[in-house]
Enzyme design. Structure first.
Site, PDB file in Angstrom:
ATOM      1  CG  ASP A  13      -1.992  -1.129   1.133  1.00 42.87           C
ATOM      2  OD1 ASP A  13      -1.974  -1.905   0.161  1.00 42.87           O
ATOM      3  OD2 ASP A  13      -2.809  -1.249   2.082  1.00 42.87           O
ATOM      4  CG  HIS A  55     -11.187   0.801   0.273  1.00 46.20           C
ATOM      5  ND1 HIS A  55     -11.285  -0.506   0.679  1.00 46.20           N
ATOM      6  CD2 HIS A  55     -10.292   1.384   1.120  1.00 46.20           C
ATOM      7  CE1 HIS A  55     -10.492  -0.699   1.727  1.00 46.20           C
ATOM      8  NE2 HIS A  55      -9.871   0.419   2.012  1.00 46.20           N
ATOM      9  CE  LYS A 113      -4.002  -4.107   1.421  1.00 48.27           C
ATOM     10  NZ  LYS A 113      -4.901  -3.253   2.203  1.00 48.27           N
ATOM     11  CB  CYS A 158      -2.188  -2.911   5.218  1.00 47.03           C
ATOM     12  SG  CYS A 158      -3.926  -2.381   5.174  1.00 47.03           S
TER      13      CYS A 158
HETATM   14  C1  VGL Z   1      -4.679   0.633   5.752  1.00 47.87           C
HETATM   15  C2  VGL Z   1      -6.218   1.559   7.171  1.00 47.87           C
HETATM   16  C3  VGL Z   1      -7.220   1.380   6.259  1.00 47.87           C
HETATM   17  C4  VGL Z   1      -3.257   0.239   5.506  1.00 47.87           C
HETATM   18  C5  VGL Z   1      -5.670   0.431   4.822  1.00 47.87           C
HETATM   19  O1  VGL Z   1      -2.852   0.146   4.321  1.00 47.87           O
HETATM   20  O2  VGL Z   1      -2.521   0.037   6.498  1.00 47.87           O
HETATM   21  N1  VGL Z   1      -4.966   1.178   6.938  1.00 47.87           N
HETATM   22  N2  VGL Z   1      -6.935   0.818   5.071  1.00 47.87           N
HETATM   23 ZN    ZN Z   2      -8.351   0.809   3.501  1.00 50.59          ZN
END
Ligand code: VGL
Ligand code: ZN
Length: 212
Positions: A13, A55, A113, A158
Protein backbone atom coordinates in the site's frame (compact mmCIF):
# COMPACT_ATOMS: atom_id res chain seq x y z
CA UNK A 1 19.77 -32.12 -2.93
CA UNK A 2 20.42 -28.42 -2.67
CA UNK A 3 17.20 -26.48 -2.43
CA UNK A 4 17.43 -23.08 -4.12
CA UNK A 5 15.65 -20.09 -2.68
CA UNK A 6 13.10 -17.89 -4.35
CA UNK A 7 13.09 -14.50 -2.70
CA UNK A 8 10.16 -12.12 -3.00
CA UNK A 9 9.63 -8.53 -1.86
CA UNK A 10 6.07 -7.61 -0.87
CA UNK A 11 5.41 -3.84 -0.89
CA UNK A 12 2.19 -2.98 0.93
CA UNK A 13 0.00 0.00 0.00
CA UNK A 14 2.61 2.63 -0.92
CA UNK A 15 -0.17 4.83 -2.28
CA UNK A 16 -0.73 8.59 -2.33
CA UNK A 17 -3.50 8.52 0.29
CA UNK A 18 -1.10 6.94 2.82
CA UNK A 19 1.60 9.55 2.16
CA UNK A 20 1.78 13.16 3.41
CA UNK A 21 -0.93 15.16 1.61
CA UNK A 22 -3.13 12.09 1.26
CA UNK A 23 -6.46 11.42 2.96
CA UNK A 24 -5.07 8.87 5.46
CA UNK A 25 -1.49 10.06 5.65
CA UNK A 26 0.97 7.93 7.59
CA UNK A 27 3.71 10.09 9.18
CA UNK A 28 6.81 9.91 6.98
CA UNK A 29 5.06 7.56 4.56
CA UNK A 30 6.91 9.03 1.59
CA UNK A 31 10.32 8.62 3.28
CA UNK A 32 10.35 4.90 2.60
CA UNK A 33 10.06 5.24 -1.18
CA UNK A 34 13.82 5.67 -1.94
CA UNK A 35 14.62 2.71 0.33
CA UNK A 36 12.01 0.52 -1.35
CA UNK A 37 13.34 1.55 -4.78
CA UNK A 38 16.79 0.32 -3.77
CA UNK A 39 15.26 -2.97 -2.67
CA UNK A 40 13.27 -3.29 -5.92
CA UNK A 41 16.39 -2.65 -7.99
CA UNK A 42 18.71 -4.86 -5.96
CA UNK A 43 19.75 -8.23 -7.28
CA UNK A 44 18.44 -9.83 -4.09
CA UNK A 45 14.83 -10.44 -5.16
CA UNK A 46 13.56 -12.86 -7.78
CA UNK A 47 10.06 -11.41 -7.58
CA UNK A 48 8.58 -8.06 -6.57
CA UNK A 49 4.91 -7.79 -5.58
CA UNK A 50 3.05 -4.61 -4.68
CA UNK A 51 -0.41 -4.26 -3.15
CA UNK A 52 -3.02 -1.55 -3.51
CA UNK A 53 -5.80 -0.78 -1.06
CA UNK A 54 -8.59 -0.52 -3.65
CA UNK A 55 -11.91 0.54 -2.16
CA UNK A 56 -15.18 1.29 -3.91
CA UNK A 57 -16.86 4.60 -3.00
CA UNK A 58 -18.94 4.26 0.16
CA UNK A 59 -16.77 1.42 1.45
CA UNK A 60 -18.03 0.18 4.84
CA UNK A 61 -14.75 1.13 6.55
CA UNK A 62 -15.31 4.81 5.74
CA UNK A 63 -16.74 7.02 8.49
CA UNK A 64 -18.63 8.79 5.69
CA UNK A 65 -20.65 5.61 5.12
CA UNK A 66 -21.87 5.67 8.76
CA UNK A 67 -24.06 8.70 9.57
CA UNK A 68 -22.94 10.38 12.79
CA UNK A 69 -19.53 8.70 12.86
CA UNK A 70 -16.23 10.57 12.80
CA UNK A 71 -13.00 9.30 11.32
CA UNK A 72 -10.71 7.48 13.77
CA UNK A 73 -13.48 6.40 16.12
CA UNK A 74 -14.73 2.85 16.42
CA UNK A 75 -17.85 1.79 14.61
CA UNK A 76 -19.24 -1.49 13.35
CA UNK A 77 -19.04 -3.37 10.09
CA UNK A 78 -20.69 -6.74 9.54
CA UNK A 79 -21.53 -6.86 13.26
CA UNK A 80 -17.87 -6.49 14.28
CA UNK A 81 -15.91 -3.54 15.68
CA UNK A 82 -14.38 -1.53 12.84
CA UNK A 83 -12.14 1.53 12.87
CA UNK A 84 -13.86 4.32 10.99
CA UNK A 85 -11.38 5.62 8.41
CA UNK A 86 -11.47 8.76 6.35
CA UNK A 87 -12.36 8.06 2.70
CA UNK A 88 -9.15 6.68 1.16
CA UNK A 89 -7.79 4.73 -1.79
CA UNK A 90 -10.98 4.93 -3.82
CA UNK A 91 -10.58 2.92 -7.02
CA UNK A 92 -9.17 4.88 -9.96
CA UNK A 93 -8.60 8.10 -7.98
CA UNK A 94 -5.27 9.91 -7.53
CA UNK A 95 -5.19 8.84 -3.88
CA UNK A 96 -5.22 5.17 -4.85
CA UNK A 97 -2.27 5.48 -7.22
CA UNK A 98 1.19 4.37 -6.15
CA UNK A 99 3.44 7.15 -4.86
CA UNK A 100 4.75 8.75 -8.07
CA UNK A 101 8.41 8.08 -7.17
CA UNK A 102 7.88 4.36 -6.54
CA UNK A 103 9.69 2.50 -9.32
CA UNK A 104 6.81 0.25 -10.29
CA UNK A 105 8.19 -0.70 -13.71
CA UNK A 106 10.07 -3.51 -11.99
CA UNK A 107 7.04 -4.77 -10.07
CA UNK A 108 6.05 -8.23 -11.31
CA UNK A 109 2.60 -8.55 -9.76
CA UNK A 110 0.02 -6.17 -8.28
CA UNK A 111 -2.44 -7.49 -5.70
CA UNK A 112 -5.58 -5.42 -5.11
CA UNK A 113 -7.51 -5.67 -1.83
CA UNK A 114 -10.44 -4.07 -0.02
CA UNK A 115 -12.82 -4.22 -2.97
CA UNK A 116 -15.77 -5.70 -1.04
CA UNK A 117 -17.70 -2.80 0.56
CA UNK A 118 -19.08 -5.05 3.30
CA UNK A 119 -15.75 -6.02 4.90
CA UNK A 120 -12.32 -4.43 5.41
CA UNK A 121 -9.15 -6.16 4.25
CA UNK A 122 -5.98 -5.14 6.02
CA UNK A 123 -4.21 -8.29 4.87
CA UNK A 124 -3.23 -8.71 1.22
CA UNK A 125 -4.14 -12.41 1.59
CA UNK A 126 -7.76 -12.32 2.81
CA UNK A 127 -10.49 -10.11 4.21
CA UNK A 128 -10.64 -9.31 7.92
CA UNK A 129 -13.38 -11.94 8.43
CA UNK A 130 -10.98 -14.50 6.95
CA UNK A 131 -13.80 -15.60 4.62
CA UNK A 132 -12.47 -14.63 1.22
CA UNK A 133 -8.92 -15.09 -0.02
CA UNK A 134 -7.35 -12.77 -2.59
CA UNK A 135 -5.34 -15.57 -4.21
CA UNK A 136 -1.94 -14.17 -3.21
CA UNK A 137 -1.17 -17.35 -1.25
CA UNK A 138 -1.73 -19.47 -4.37
CA UNK A 139 0.42 -17.07 -6.39
CA UNK A 140 3.35 -17.37 -3.95
CA UNK A 141 2.91 -21.14 -3.95
CA UNK A 142 2.89 -21.32 -7.75
CA UNK A 143 6.03 -19.18 -7.90
CA UNK A 144 7.61 -21.43 -5.27
CA UNK A 145 8.53 -18.47 -3.10
CA UNK A 146 10.60 -19.57 -0.09
CA UNK A 147 11.48 -16.18 1.43
CA UNK A 148 9.16 -13.19 1.70
CA UNK A 149 10.20 -9.73 2.92
CA UNK A 150 7.30 -7.42 3.75
CA UNK A 151 7.44 -3.60 3.92
CA UNK A 152 5.27 -0.54 3.27
CA UNK A 153 2.29 1.21 4.88
CA UNK A 154 1.00 1.01 7.48
CA UNK A 155 3.09 -1.09 9.88
CA UNK A 156 0.28 -1.27 12.48
CA UNK A 157 -2.43 -2.28 9.98
CA UNK A 158 -1.90 -3.65 6.51
CA UNK A 159 1.79 -4.52 6.83
CA UNK A 160 1.26 -6.39 10.10
CA UNK A 161 -1.82 -8.32 8.99
CA UNK A 162 -0.20 -9.17 5.66
CA UNK A 163 2.97 -10.50 7.30
CA UNK A 164 1.01 -12.48 9.92
CA UNK A 165 -1.20 -14.05 7.24
CA UNK A 166 1.82 -14.91 5.08
CA UNK A 167 3.23 -16.86 8.00
CA UNK A 168 -0.03 -18.55 9.05
CA UNK A 169 -1.30 -19.37 5.55
CA UNK A 170 2.10 -20.49 4.20
CA UNK A 171 3.79 -22.01 7.27
CA UNK A 172 6.93 -23.03 5.37
CA UNK A 173 7.57 -19.50 4.17
CA UNK A 174 10.38 -17.54 5.77
CA UNK A 175 8.83 -14.12 6.45
CA UNK A 176 10.68 -10.98 7.51
CA UNK A 177 9.58 -7.37 8.16
CA UNK A 178 11.80 -4.56 6.85
CA UNK A 179 11.42 -1.89 9.52
CA UNK A 180 13.04 1.12 7.84
CA UNK A 181 11.11 0.46 4.61
CA UNK A 182 7.82 0.74 6.57
CA UNK A 183 5.96 3.41 8.56
CA UNK A 184 2.98 3.15 10.91
CA UNK A 185 0.10 5.30 12.09
CA UNK A 186 0.83 5.37 15.86
CA UNK A 187 4.02 4.73 17.87
CA UNK A 188 2.21 2.30 20.22
CA UNK A 189 0.67 0.52 17.24
CA UNK A 190 4.06 0.11 15.60
CA UNK A 191 5.68 -1.29 18.77
CA UNK A 192 2.79 -3.73 19.30
CA UNK A 193 2.92 -4.81 15.66
CA UNK A 194 6.64 -5.58 15.85
CA UNK A 195 6.05 -7.64 19.02
CA UNK A 196 3.17 -9.54 17.41
CA UNK A 197 5.17 -10.28 14.29
CA UNK A 198 8.18 -11.38 16.33
CA UNK A 199 5.98 -13.74 18.38
CA UNK A 200 4.79 -15.27 15.10
CA UNK A 201 8.36 -15.90 13.94
CA UNK A 202 8.66 -12.83 11.71
CA UNK A 203 11.99 -11.12 12.29
CA UNK A 204 12.37 -7.35 11.97
CA UNK A 205 15.34 -6.49 9.79
CA UNK A 206 16.89 -3.30 8.40
CA UNK A 207 17.21 -2.70 4.65
CA UNK A 208 20.99 -2.40 5.04
CA UNK A 209 21.05 -6.16 5.69
CA UNK A 210 19.92 -6.48 2.05
CA UNK A 211 21.22 -3.43 0.18
CA UNK A 212 24.48 -1.48 0.77
C1 VGL B 1 -4.68 0.63 5.75
C2 VGL B 1 -6.22 1.56 7.17
C3 VGL B 1 -7.22 1.38 6.26
C4 VGL B 1 -3.26 0.24 5.51
C5 VGL B 1 -5.67 0.43 4.82
O1 VGL B 1 -2.85 0.15 4.32
O2 VGL B 1 -2.52 0.04 6.50
N1 VGL B 1 -4.97 1.18 6.94
N2 VGL B 1 -6.93 0.82 5.07
ZN1 ZN C 1 -8.35 0.81 3.50
Amino acid sequence: MLQSKTRALLIVDVQNDFCPGGNLAVPGGDKIVPIINELINSAHYDLVIATKDWHPEQHGSFASAHPGKEAFEMGELGGKPQMMWPDHCIQNTEGAQFHPALEVTNVDFIQLKGEDPSVDSYSAFRDNDENRKTGLDAYLDAERVTDLDVCGLATDYCVKFTALDAKSMLPNLNVRFISDASRGITAEGIAAAIDEMQAAGIAAIHSTEIVR
